[in-house]
Scaffold this active site. Structure first.
Site, PDB file in Angstrom:
ATOM      1  N   VAL A   1      27.989  -1.806   5.815  1.00 19.74           N
ATOM      2  CA  VAL A   1      27.373  -1.781   7.145  1.00 19.74           C
ATOM      3  C   VAL A   1      27.695  -3.010   7.992  1.00 19.74           C
ATOM      4  O   VAL A   1      27.250  -3.097   9.131  1.00 19.74           O
ATOM      5  CB  VAL A   1      25.838  -1.575   7.080  1.00 19.74           C
ATOM      6  CG1 VAL A   1      25.505  -0.154   6.678  1.00 19.74           C
ATOM      7  CG2 VAL A   1      25.185  -2.584   6.156  1.00 19.74           C
TER       8      VAL A   1
ATOM      9  N   ASN B   1      17.837  -1.250   6.170  1.00 19.06           N
ATOM     10  CA  ASN B   1      17.304  -1.954   5.017  1.00 19.06           C
ATOM     11  C   ASN B   1      18.324  -2.885   4.363  1.00 19.06           C
ATOM     12  O   ASN B   1      17.951  -3.853   3.706  1.00 19.06           O
ATOM     13  CB  ASN B   1      16.803  -0.930   3.987  1.00 19.06           C
ATOM     14  CG  ASN B   1      16.550  -1.554   2.648  1.00 19.06           C
ATOM     15  OD1 ASN B   1      15.538  -2.192   2.411  1.00 19.06           O
ATOM     16  ND2 ASN B   1      17.517  -1.408   1.740  1.00 19.06           N
TER      17      ASN B   1
ATOM     18  N   SER C   1      11.676  -9.647   7.040  1.00 15.28           N
ATOM     19  CA  SER C   1      11.264 -10.415   5.858  1.00 15.28           C
ATOM     20  C   SER C   1      10.187 -11.406   6.262  1.00 15.28           C
ATOM     21  O   SER C   1      10.111 -11.807   7.427  1.00 15.28           O
ATOM     22  CB  SER C   1      12.458 -11.197   5.296  1.00 15.28           C
ATOM     23  OG  SER C   1      12.033 -12.131   4.317  1.00 15.28           O
TER      24      SER C   1
ATOM     25  N   TYR D   1      19.591 -16.940   6.612  1.00 13.21           N
ATOM     26  CA  TYR D   1      18.720 -15.800   6.291  1.00 13.21           C
ATOM     27  C   TYR D   1      17.497 -15.795   7.189  1.00 13.21           C
ATOM     28  O   TYR D   1      17.160 -14.781   7.815  1.00 13.21           O
ATOM     29  CB  TYR D   1      18.313 -15.876   4.819  1.00 13.21           C
ATOM     30  CG  TYR D   1      17.549 -14.673   4.320  1.00 13.21           C
ATOM     31  CD1 TYR D   1      16.172 -14.724   4.099  1.00 13.21           C
ATOM     32  CD2 TYR D   1      18.201 -13.473   4.039  1.00 13.21           C
ATOM     33  CE1 TYR D   1      15.474 -13.637   3.627  1.00 13.21           C
ATOM     34  CE2 TYR D   1      17.516 -12.374   3.566  1.00 13.21           C
ATOM     35  CZ  TYR D   1      16.144 -12.465   3.364  1.00 13.21           C
ATOM     36  OH  TYR D   1      15.463 -11.367   2.894  1.00 13.21           O
TER      37      TYR D   1
ATOM     38  N   LYS E   1      16.821 -12.951   9.945  1.00  7.86           N
ATOM     39  CA  LYS E   1      15.633 -12.092   9.833  1.00  7.86           C
ATOM     40  C   LYS E   1      14.724 -12.260  11.043  1.00  7.86           C
ATOM     41  O   LYS E   1      14.098 -11.309  11.507  1.00  7.86           O
ATOM     42  CB  LYS E   1      14.877 -12.370   8.524  1.00  7.86           C
ATOM     43  CG  LYS E   1      15.590 -11.870   7.277  1.00  7.86           C
ATOM     44  CD  LYS E   1      15.819 -10.354   7.288  1.00  7.86           C
ATOM     45  CE  LYS E   1      16.231  -9.836   5.919  1.00  7.86           C
ATOM     46  NZ  LYS E   1      16.493  -8.383   5.923  1.00  7.86           N
TER      47      LYS E   1
ATOM     48  N   ILE F   1       8.842  -9.239  -3.220  1.00  6.36           N
ATOM     49  CA  ILE F   1       8.755  -7.908  -3.807  1.00  6.36           C
ATOM     50  C   ILE F   1       9.594  -7.912  -5.084  1.00  6.36           C
ATOM     51  O   ILE F   1      10.764  -8.309  -5.054  1.00  6.36           O
ATOM     52  CB  ILE F   1       9.298  -6.846  -2.824  1.00  6.36           C
ATOM     53  CG1 ILE F   1       8.612  -6.978  -1.459  1.00  6.36           C
ATOM     54  CG2 ILE F   1       9.139  -5.443  -3.404  1.00  6.36           C
ATOM     55  CD1 ILE F   1       7.121  -6.780  -1.449  1.00  6.36           C
TER      56      ILE F   1
END
Lengths: 253, 261
Positions: A61, A87, A141, A155, A159, A188
């Protein structure tokens, strides 16, 4: 069945949160189109438990041409896209410190966590506008809401950027009947986190849980439940919003 | 069903968002305690729930008063012996442009301030305090506080007392979420935007704006329309369900995109 007859494209669905979302959607009657960099066959065969066909594609992607081809294949084989879940994402083991990371590290992390969402949205929005209806859910996130503590600034930046993209698209696409929202997971317990958690220093391991009011990691199904809610008609007046799924680790406005 | 065997209390469920929550819980298997300050509205909602074939207990009470709240919870304990869900929905702006209390800082009287802050904030505190007494013995429970878009942003027709108290509800939500997590109690909030929830809300929509102003207001909402009480109730139900098991201390905005945090 909350998603009966809906066609849903979920990126990064070979495992973890993406796979859990695909399973939750499949159980609610959605027709699934899933993709990942990894081979998809095992993930797809597990999802076919519902007896419904699953379109599984191996694709990157972060590459515009591959995104375009995947979208065209979904339109061709499934006829429509009602729901897009951006996702695909992750820290890519990039160094934590800005001093240690390279420009290439930045590009890789931002491409996966932000640019990919842009490319996929761009591929489906014209189609959703013509339908007069569509739903997009971006998986951000906790890092995008505050900071990441074990993954680098790329990151966190990406995000947080994904949340901005969510709001912007909610604003521009609302008049076309397209709702755009985000879910921001905390820690998670997925294969990805399990791999990484072992590498955290002990004090970080303790801190992770001690600063989470529910004193445990989340399960992928718990994120999937929030995504399902936002993707369904139950959220018909919700757009531009974010739902934190983090056990109370970060409670912000 | 999603809420089979569960007991849910929704304050101010005689009309509007509260009523929509009560009916949704009932339709999904819950026994519902219907509370409102207005006895005939209580009866109305109770009958609607019973027509669905679900169980309802109607309690008329002013939940800004400690003794009334105490009596209400005693009655809940005696009737059901448990409480799984509390929706703190009682509240309001005191009328804003429709005229009950003043909204400009130089016109707001002490009683306007007190009335609205009690309705929105004190009620939430009093009911939560009593609910926790029951929920902690169960080591489980869900509290959802109804805040407002006005907690996020200033608006034209509601006074400082409304914005303050709705924002304070979010502060209370976050602190209780943290505090009550070890007891298995999750506390979250929903912040509705402009919902056509009652005759008062419809009056406020029509009487305080010209047609031009209404069109301009709708243009500022990406989904181009006002919300329905059922749409708020769905977010409340999600937060009260087992699906929201890793969610606490959050606020879900249900506002058509009119304000995005």
């Amino acid at each position: 069945m909350k998603l009966e007859g809906k066609v849903a494209w979920i990126t990064g669905a070979a495992r973890g949160i993406g796979w859990a979302i695909a399973r939750a959607f499949g159980r609610e009657g959605a027709q699934l189109a899933i993709n990942d960099l990894r081979p998809m066959e095992e993930a797809a065969s597990q999802l076919r438990e519902t007896g419904r066909p699953v379109l599984a594609m191996q694709g990157d992607v972060t590459k515009a041409q591959q995104v375009k081809e995947m979208a065209e294949r979904i339109f061709r084989e499934l006829g429509r896209v009602d729901i897009l879940v951006n996702n695909a994402g992750g820290g890519l083991n990039v160094p934590f410190s800005i001093v240690d990371m390279t420009e290439e590290d930045w590009d890789r992390v931002v491409n996966l966590n932000l640019k990919a969402a842009f490319l996929c949205c761009k591929a489906v929005i014209p189609h959703m506008r013509k339908q007069g209806k569509g739903v997009i859910v971006n998986i951000a996130s906790l890092a995008g809401r505050s900071v990441a503590t074990t993954v680098g600034p790329g990151y966190t930046g990406a995000k947080a950027g994904l949340l901005g993209l969510t709001r912007h698209l909610a604003n521009t696409e609302g008049p076309y009947g397209i709702r755009v929202n985000a879910v921001s997971p905390g820690s998670i317990m997925t294969e990805l986190l399990a791999e990484r958690f072992k590498t955290y220093p002990p004090e970080e391991q303790v801190k992770r849980l001690s600063t989470t009011p529910l004193r445990r990691f989340g399960k992928p199904e718990e994120v999937a439940a929030a995504v399902l809610f936002l993707a369904s008609e139950e959220a018909s007046f919700i757009t531009g919003a974010n739902i934190d799924v983090n056990g109370g680790r970060y409670m912000q406005m | 069903m999603r809420f089979s065997g569960k007991v849910a209390l929704v304050t101010g469920s005689g009309q509007g968002i509260g009523r929509a929550c009560a009916l949704l819980f009932a339709s999904q298997g819950a026994s519902v305690v219907v509370n409102d300050i207005n006895a005939s509205l209580v009866e109305n909602t109770v009958q609607e729930i019973q027509r669905m074939g679900s169980k309802a207990l109607g309690i008329q009470a002013d939940v800004t008063k400690e003794d009334a709240v105490s009596r209400m919870f005693t009655q809940i304990k005696e009737t059901f012996g448990r409480l799984d869900i509390l929706v703190n929905n009682v509240g309001g702006s005191g009328g804003g442009g429709a005229g009950d209390t003043s909204v400009k800082i130089d016109e707001v009287r002490e009683e306007d301030w007190d009335k609205v802050v009690r309705a929105n904030l004190r009620s939430t505190f009093l009911c939560s305090q009593q609910a926790v007494e029951i929920m902690k013995l169960q080591r489980s429970g869900k509290i959802v506080n109804i805040s407002s878009r006005a907690a996020r942003v200033g608006t034209d027709h509601q006074g400082p007392q409304y914005h303050t108290s709705k924002s304070a509800v979010l502060g209370l939500t976050r602190q209780l979420a943290r505090d009550l997590a070890p007891l298995g109690i999750h506390v979250n909030a929903v912040a509705p935007g402009f919902i056509l929830s009652s005759p008062r809300a419809e009056r406020r929509w029509k009487e305080t704006r010209t047609e031009e102003e209404r069109q301009a207001y709708l243009k500022g909402i990406p989904l181009g329309r006002l919300g329905r009480p059922e749409e708020v109730a769905q977010a409340v139900a999600f937060l009260c369900s087992d699906e929201a098991s890793y969610i606490t201390g959050v606020t879900i905005d249900v506002n058509g995109g009119s304000i995005m945090i």
